[in-house]
Enzyme design. Structure first.
Site, short mmCIF file in Angstrom:
data_model
loop_
_atom_site.label_atom_id
_atom_site.label_comp_id
_atom_site.label_asym_id
_atom_site.label_seq_id
_atom_site.Cartn_x
_atom_site.Cartn_y
_atom_site.Cartn_z
N ASP A 92 0.80 -1.36 -0.09
CA ASP A 92 -0.22 -0.11 -0.01
C ASP A 92 0.98 1.30 0.17
O ASP A 92 2.19 0.99 0.60
CB ASP A 92 -0.63 0.09 1.41
CG ASP A 92 -1.97 1.28 1.20
OD1 ASP A 92 -1.93 1.90 0.28
OD2 ASP A 92 -2.79 1.12 2.30
N ASP A 271 -7.68 -7.21 1.07
CA ASP A 271 -6.97 -7.22 2.15
C ASP A 271 -7.67 -6.78 3.53
O ASP A 271 -8.47 -5.85 3.38
CB ASP A 271 -5.73 -6.41 1.76
CG ASP A 271 -5.82 -4.99 2.06
OD1 ASP A 271 -5.48 -4.32 3.33
OD2 ASP A 271 -6.26 -4.35 1.24
#
Length: 376
Positions: A92, A271
Site C-alpha cells: 500500500d 486485504d
C-alpha cells in the site's frame, strides 16, 4: 506479469483468474494477509506459507519507511530477502495511513507533510518519493499515492480530493516509468479509484483510471465507515467501468460476507487486518458463524476449535483450552486465533474460486451468508 481470466460466474459478476508474477502465481479471488511491517502479527512466515498456503501478502509503505527505513531494506536486497517471504508482495502506498493521521499531517498539491506516529519527526510524501520508496521495498505490486477521503464528506471536498488523486497518479506513472526495479524482478503499479460514495465521482474516477491501461486497478476510500450497501453499490459501479481483463483490488475489505458480496460484483483481490486483529481479541470466524471464544459457554467445551479444520490449530486445540489461554492472557491464544482466522479467510477464497469455476457460486453464496453472520 500478467492476469489470466479463467471463468465467470453465470449468475453474478464473480470471476476466477490467475495473476502471474515473478515471485509466483496468485489464484484469484484472493485474500492478502496484512503484514504491515513485513510480518503478519502473531503468525510465523513459515506458517503463512506452508500451513496456510497464502499466495501473497501485503505490507505498508508508510510503516516500512519509518521502520526499519529504506537504507536497511536496500542493504538487505529488498523486503523479500529481509523477511524471507519468497512469494508475491503488494505494498500500500501509505495514503490511507497518512489520512488516518489527520491531526499531524497537512495535504498540499505537492504531497503530504506529516509527523511520525513513533517519534514526532517530520516527513514529506510526494507521488515521486512514494514511487522511489516502493522501488526500494521491492514489492511485486505497488500502489499509486492517493488521498483517502473520510466518510462522510462533502461532495465538493470529495471532488477536489479525487482530482488531486488523479494528478498525483499522473506523477506516479511518470516517476515509475523513468525508474527501474532494483532487485531483478518486475514491479507493476496499480492506480486507485476514489470519489467517496458519490456515484458520479466514482464513475468519473473509474473512467480516468481505466484510461491508464495499468496491469491492475484498485478501488480505495471504501470500508471507512459507510453503510455496507453503499460500499457494495460503489464497488459494483467501479467494476462496471474498470477493464474486465485486469484484476480489481478493493482495498481494506472486510468481513467474510463483505468479501463474498463484493466478489459477486466483480472484485478479485482483498486485504484487511480483521482476521488477525479480531483474532487477537478472541473473535473467531467460522462457516457456522462468529465465535467469541472469551464467552463463558466455551469454558468446558472440549470439542475442536473448528471441526471444519482450515488450519492445523483447528483440530489440535479445544475451545475450552483456547478460552483458557485468553482468560490467562497467554500469548499463544492470540497466535492460535490469528492462524485460525487467516486459515478460514484463505479457505473461503479457495471455496469461492471452486464455486465460480463450476458455476455454482451464487447459489452457494446465498446459502452461506446467513450462517456466516450468525453469532454463536
Amino acid at each position: 506479469m500478467h492476469f489470466e481470466l479463467l471463468a465467470n460466474d453465470p449468475a453474478s459478476n464473480a470471476r476466477a483468474g490467475v495473476l502471474h508474477t515473478d515471485h509466483g502465481a496468485v489464484p484469484t479471488p484472493v485474500f492478502m494477509p496484512v503484514g504491515t511491517l513485513g510480518a503478519v502479527k502473531a503468525v510465523h512466515p513459515r506458517e503463512l506459507r506452508n500451513d496456510l498456503d497464502a499466495p501473497i501478502m501485503l505490507s505498508n509503505t508508510y510503516h516500512l519507511y519509518l521502520r526499519p527505513g529504506m537504507e536497511v531494506l536496500e542493504h538487505a536486497g529488498g523486503l523479500h530477502r529481509f523477511n524471507g517471504w519468497d512469494r508475491p508482495i503488494l505494498t500500500d502506498s501509505g495514503g490511507f495511513q497518512v489520512h488516518s493521521l489527520s491531526d499531524i499531517r497537512k495535504i498540499t498539491e505537492e504531497g503530504v507533510r506529516f509527523q511520525s506516529h513513533i517519534d514526532g519527526s517530520r516527513h514529506m510524501f510526494t507521488p515521486e518519493s512514494v514511487m522511489d520508496i516502493q522501488r526500494t521495498i521491492g514489492a511485486d505490486i505497488v500502489m499509486a499515492f492517493d488521498e483517502c477521503t473520510p466518510w462522510p464528506c462533502e461532495p465538493v471536498y470529495a471532488e477536489q480530493s479525487m482530482h488531486r488523486t488523479h494528478r498525483w497518479l499522473d506523477r506516479c506513472l511518470a516517476r515509475f516509468a523513468e525508474t527501474e526495479p532494483k532487485y531483478g524482478h518486475e514491479q507493476a503499479l496499480f492506480p486507485i479509484v476514489q470519489g467517496s460514495t458519490f456515484p458520479e465521482l466514482r464513475e468519473r474516477s473509474s473512467e480516468y483510471i481505466a484510461g491508464k491501461d495499468a496491469l491492475g486497478n484498485a478501488i480505495g476510500g471504501l470500508s471507512v465507515g459507510e453503510p455496507e450497501e453503499e460500499m457494495y453499490a460503489m464497488a459494483e459501479l467501479c467494476c462496471s467501468i474498470l477493464p474486465k481483463d485486469r484484476p480489481r483490488y478493493l482495498m481494506g475489505v472486510g468481513t467474510p460476507w463483505n468479501l463474498l458480496e463484493n466478489m459477486a460484483r466483480g472484485i478479485d483481490m482483498f486485504d484487511c487486518v480483521m482476521p488477525t486483529r479480531n483474532g487477537r481479541n478472541g473473535m473467531l470466524f467460522t462457516m457456522n458463524g462468529v465465535v467469541n471464544i472469551k464467552n463463558r459457554q466455551w469454558a468446558d467445551d472440549h470439542s475442536p476449535l473448528d471441526p471444519d479444520g482450515h488450519s492445523w490449530v483447528d483440530t489440535a486445540y479445544s475451545r475450552a483450552f483456547v478460552r483458557h489461554l485468553f482468560q490467562s492472557n497467554e500469548m499463544l491464544g492470540q497466535q492460535i486465533a490469528s492462524l485460525h482466522n487467516l486459515g478460514f479467510y484463505l479457505a473461503l477464497m479457495r471455496q469461492a474460486r471452486e464455486r465460480i469455476m463450476d458455476g455454482s457460486f451464487t447459489t452457494w453464496k446465498y446459502a452461506l451468508l446467513p450462517r456466516l453472520k450468525t453469532r454463536l
